[in-house]
Write a protein that holds these residues in place. Sequence first.
Motif, PDB file in Angstrom:
ATOM      1  N   PRO A   1      33.621  38.753 104.152  1.00  0.00           N
ATOM      2  CA  PRO A   1      34.284  39.592 103.149  1.00  0.00           C
ATOM      3  C   PRO A   1      35.760  39.225 103.029  1.00  0.00           C
ATOM      4  CG  PRO A   1      32.927  40.933 104.608  1.00  0.00           C
ATOM      5  CD  PRO A   1      32.993  39.563 105.221  1.00  0.00           C
ATOM      6  N   VAL A   2      36.269  39.226 101.802  1.00  0.00           N
ATOM      7  CA  VAL A   2      37.670  38.877 101.557  1.00  0.00           C
ATOM      8  C   VAL A   2      38.275  39.908 100.612  1.00  0.00           C
ATOM      9  CG1 VAL A   2      39.274  37.166 100.628  1.00  0.00           C
ATOM     10  CG2 VAL A   2      37.249  36.417 101.897  1.00  0.00           C
ATOM     11  N   THR A   3      39.477  40.344 100.940  1.00  0.00           N
ATOM     12  CA  THR A   3      40.181  41.331 100.124  1.00  0.00           C
ATOM     13  C   THR A   3      41.320  40.668  99.360  1.00  0.00           C
ATOM     14  OG1 THR A   3      39.663  43.126 101.662  1.00  0.00           O
ATOM     15  CG2 THR A   3      41.525  43.470 100.171  1.00  0.00           C
ATOM     16  N   GLY A   4      41.466  41.042  98.106  1.00  0.00           N
ATOM     17  CA  GLY A   4      42.546  40.521  97.291  1.00  0.00           C
ATOM     18  C   GLY A   4      43.191  41.625  96.473  1.00  0.00           C
ATOM     19  N   THR A   5      44.421  41.402  96.052  1.00  0.00           N
ATOM     20  CA  THR A   5      45.160  42.342  95.210  1.00  0.00           C
ATOM     21  C   THR A   5      45.812  41.567  94.074  1.00  0.00           C
ATOM     22  OG1 THR A   5      45.644  43.764  97.113  1.00  0.00           O
ATOM     23  CG2 THR A   5      46.976  44.094  95.143  1.00  0.00           C
ATOM     24  N   ALA A   6      45.663  42.063  92.861  1.00  0.00           N
ATOM     25  CA  ALA A   6      46.165  41.342  91.691  1.00  0.00           C
ATOM     26  C   ALA A   6      47.492  41.901  91.186  1.00  0.00           C
ATOM     27  CB  ALA A   6      45.137  41.390  90.562  1.00  0.00           C
ATOM     28  N   LEU A   7      48.345  40.997  90.727  1.00  0.00           N
ATOM     29  CA  LEU A   7      49.538  41.339  89.967  1.00  0.00           C
ATOM     30  C   LEU A   7      49.355  40.787  88.555  1.00  0.00           C
ATOM     31  CD1 LEU A   7      52.405  40.350  92.453  1.00  0.00           C
ATOM     32  CD2 LEU A   7      51.151  42.515  92.307  1.00  0.00           C
ATOM     33  N   TYR A   8      50.153  41.280  87.626  1.00  0.00           N
ATOM     34  CA  TYR A   8      50.055  40.765  86.264  1.00  0.00           C
ATOM     35  C   TYR A   8      51.449  40.594  85.676  1.00  0.00           C
ATOM     36  CZ  TYR A   8      51.594  45.019  83.953  1.00  0.00           C
ATOM     37  OH  TYR A   8      52.364  46.062  83.494  1.00  0.00           O
ATOM     38  N   ASN A   9      51.518  39.799  84.621  1.00  0.00           N
ATOM     39  CA  ASN A   9      52.717  39.768  83.793  1.00  0.00           C
ATOM     40  C   ASN A   9      52.339  39.411  82.372  1.00  0.00           C
ATOM     41  OD1 ASN A   9      52.729  36.863  83.564  1.00  0.00           O
ATOM     42  ND2 ASN A   9      53.595  36.796  85.619  1.00  0.00           N
ATOM     43  N   VAL A  10      53.233  39.725  81.467  1.00  0.00           N
ATOM     44  CA  VAL A  10      53.013  39.500  80.042  1.00  0.00           C
ATOM     45  C   VAL A  10      54.119  38.601  79.522  1.00  0.00           C
ATOM     46  CG1 VAL A  10      52.858  40.590  77.763  1.00  0.00           C
ATOM     47  CG2 VAL A  10      51.890  41.742  79.757  1.00  0.00           C
ATOM     48  N   THR A  11      53.760  37.570  78.796  1.00  0.00           N
ATOM     49  CA  THR A  11      54.737  36.676  78.173  1.00  0.00           C
ATOM     50  C   THR A  11      54.398  36.484  76.697  1.00  0.00           C
ATOM     51  OG1 THR A  11      53.443  34.751  78.905  1.00  0.00           O
ATOM     52  CG2 THR A  11      55.267  35.435  80.308  1.00  0.00           C
ATOM     53  N   PRO A  12      55.444  36.249  75.867  1.00  0.00           N
ATOM     54  CA  PRO A  12      56.869  36.219  76.177  1.00  0.00           C
ATOM     55  C   PRO A  12      57.347  37.582  76.700  1.00  0.00           C
ATOM     56  CG  PRO A  12      56.419  35.376  73.955  1.00  0.00           C
ATOM     57  CD  PRO A  12      55.174  35.998  74.438  1.00  0.00           C
ATOM     58  N   GLU A  13      58.344  37.565  77.576  1.00  0.00           N
ATOM     59  CA  GLU A  13      58.810  38.796  78.202  1.00  0.00           C
ATOM     60  C   GLU A  13      59.270  39.833  77.182  1.00  0.00           C
ATOM     61  OE1 GLU A  13      61.735  38.091  81.148  1.00  0.00           O
ATOM     62  OE2 GLU A  13      60.456  36.806  82.389  1.00  0.00           O
ATOM     63  N   VAL A  14      59.779  39.368  76.048  1.00  0.00           N
ATOM     64  CA  VAL A  14      60.315  40.289  75.059  1.00  0.00           C
ATOM     65  C   VAL A  14      59.234  41.207  74.472  1.00  0.00           C
ATOM     66  CG1 VAL A  14      60.035  38.708  73.094  1.00  0.00           C
ATOM     67  CG2 VAL A  14      61.861  40.421  73.058  1.00  0.00           C
ATOM     68  N   VAL A  15      57.950  40.828  74.581  1.00  0.00           N
ATOM     69  CA  VAL A  15      56.887  41.666  74.013  1.00  0.00           C
ATOM     70  C   VAL A  15      56.352  42.670  75.034  1.00  0.00           C
ATOM     71  CG1 VAL A  15      56.191  39.808  72.456  1.00  0.00           C
ATOM     72  CG2 VAL A  15      54.962  40.151  74.604  1.00  0.00           C
ATOM     73  N   GLY A  16      56.848  42.615  76.277  1.00  0.00           N
ATOM     74  CA  GLY A  16      56.326  43.481  77.321  1.00  0.00           C
ATOM     75  C   GLY A  16      56.355  44.957  76.951  1.00  0.00           C
ATOM     76  N   ARG A  17      57.396  45.393  76.274  1.00  0.00           N
ATOM     77  CA  ARG A  17      57.528  46.809  75.927  1.00  0.00           C
ATOM     78  C   ARG A  17      56.496  47.254  74.904  1.00  0.00           C
ATOM     79  NH1 ARG A  17      63.171  47.484  72.763  1.00  0.00           N
ATOM     80  NH2 ARG A  17      62.349  49.612  72.658  1.00  0.00           N
ATOM     81  N   TYR A  18      55.883  46.298  74.205  1.00  0.00           N
ATOM     82  CA  TYR A  18      54.906  46.640  73.169  1.00  0.00           C
ATOM     83  C   TYR A  18      53.452  46.430  73.609  1.00  0.00           C
ATOM     84  CZ  TYR A  18      59.089  46.447  70.285  1.00  0.00           C
ATOM     85  OH  TYR A  18      60.352  46.673  69.767  1.00  0.00           O
ATOM     86  N   PHE A  19      53.278  45.929  74.824  1.00  0.00           N
ATOM     87  CA  PHE A  19      51.928  45.674  75.321  1.00  0.00           C
ATOM     88  C   PHE A  19      51.561  46.779  76.315  1.00  0.00           C
ATOM     89  CE2 PHE A  19      48.573  43.827  77.842  1.00  0.00           C
ATOM     90  CZ  PHE A  19      47.837  43.088  76.933  1.00  0.00           C
ATOM     91  N   HIS A  20      50.529  47.540  76.004  1.00  0.00           N
ATOM     92  CA  HIS A  20      50.163  48.691  76.817  1.00  0.00           C
ATOM     93  C   HIS A  20      48.778  48.505  77.435  1.00  0.00           C
ATOM     94  CE1 HIS A  20      53.518  51.044  75.107  1.00  0.00           C
ATOM     95  NE2 HIS A  20      53.190  50.473  73.969  1.00  0.00           N
ATOM     96  N   LYS A  21      48.708  48.656  78.756  1.00  0.00           N
ATOM     97  CA  LYS A  21      47.423  48.662  79.449  1.00  0.00           C
ATOM     98  C   LYS A  21      47.044  50.116  79.732  1.00  0.00           C
ATOM     99  CE  LYS A  21      48.769  46.073  82.903  1.00  0.00           C
ATOM    100  NZ  LYS A  21      48.607  47.355  83.578  1.00  0.00           N
ATOM    101  N   THR A  22      45.873  50.534  79.317  1.00  0.00           N
ATOM    102  CA  THR A  22      45.428  51.888  79.603  1.00  0.00           C
ATOM    103  C   THR A  22      44.587  51.942  80.871  1.00  0.00           C
ATOM    104  OG1 THR A  22      43.625  51.552  78.025  1.00  0.00           O
ATOM    105  CG2 THR A  22      45.564  52.721  77.246  1.00  0.00           C
ATOM    106  N   ALA A  23      44.112  50.804  81.337  1.00  0.00           N
ATOM    107  CA  ALA A  23      43.409  50.715  82.629  1.00  0.00           C
ATOM    108  C   ALA A  23      43.302  49.252  83.005  1.00  0.00           C
ATOM    109  CB  ALA A  23      42.016  51.346  82.548  1.00  0.00           C
ATOM    110  N   CYS A  24      43.453  48.960  84.301  1.00  0.00           N
ATOM    111  CA  CYS A  24      43.271  47.588  84.761  1.00  0.00           C
ATOM    112  C   CYS A  24      43.025  47.596  86.260  1.00  0.00           C
ATOM    113  CB  CYS A  24      44.456  46.693  84.398  1.00  0.00           C
ATOM    114  SG  CYS A  24      45.861  46.810  85.529  1.00  0.00           S
TER     115      CYS A  24
END
Length: 207
Positions: free
Chosen positions: A114-137
């Motif tokens: 068994p192996v455990t992992g944890t995910a990070l994310y990012n959105v590019t271009p960075e300038v659009v980050g404020r307009y990209f909404h995740k409701t679940a992930c």
Amino acid sequence: MDPAPSPSPAETLRRRNRLVGGGAALVVCGMVGLAFASVPLYRLFCQVTGYNGTVQTGAALPVAAGEHRVTVRFAANTQLDLPWRFAAQQPSVTVHVGEQNVAFYEATNRAGVPVTGTALYNVTPEVVGRYFHKTACFCFQEQTLAPGQQVQMPVAFWVDPAIADDPNTRDIRTITLSYTFFRSLDDAARSGALASAGPHVGAAPAR
């Protein structure tokens, strides 16, 4: 005593359709149970789809869909010593702004333990980050896969129509959503990835 009348062709067809429909429902339920056998991922599936009455989570709800469209690309990466195969099930989708969407990633544990992992994310271009909404992930949550286990990981998102009104973003037509799996958040912090990751918003709550 008169024999019971034979069912009409229409009634026979209706009975057949009910049997087929019931069988299809059982197959779908079975597939859902297998695909989301991991408890955290099953809870996440419920949050994304509303299945089993689970309330969806997130910072905001999408507004009415607009005519403006953008292409969202999906990227997947893993830490070098994490023995997983991790990939997006779709390279990209073109969506209307303000419209709720669901995409899927897939992870497979190639190790014999068994192996455990944890995910990070990012959105590019960075300038659009404020307009990209995740409701679940599935980000910021530990996911443990058994040897050889394969799971689907959904992410629900929408793009704010205000992206078309901002002079800095209105000409952007492609957004990239990237996920990277690490063995732990500590590993992500040591690599420097945690500092540049997207905010802990829209992640399924730990239980």
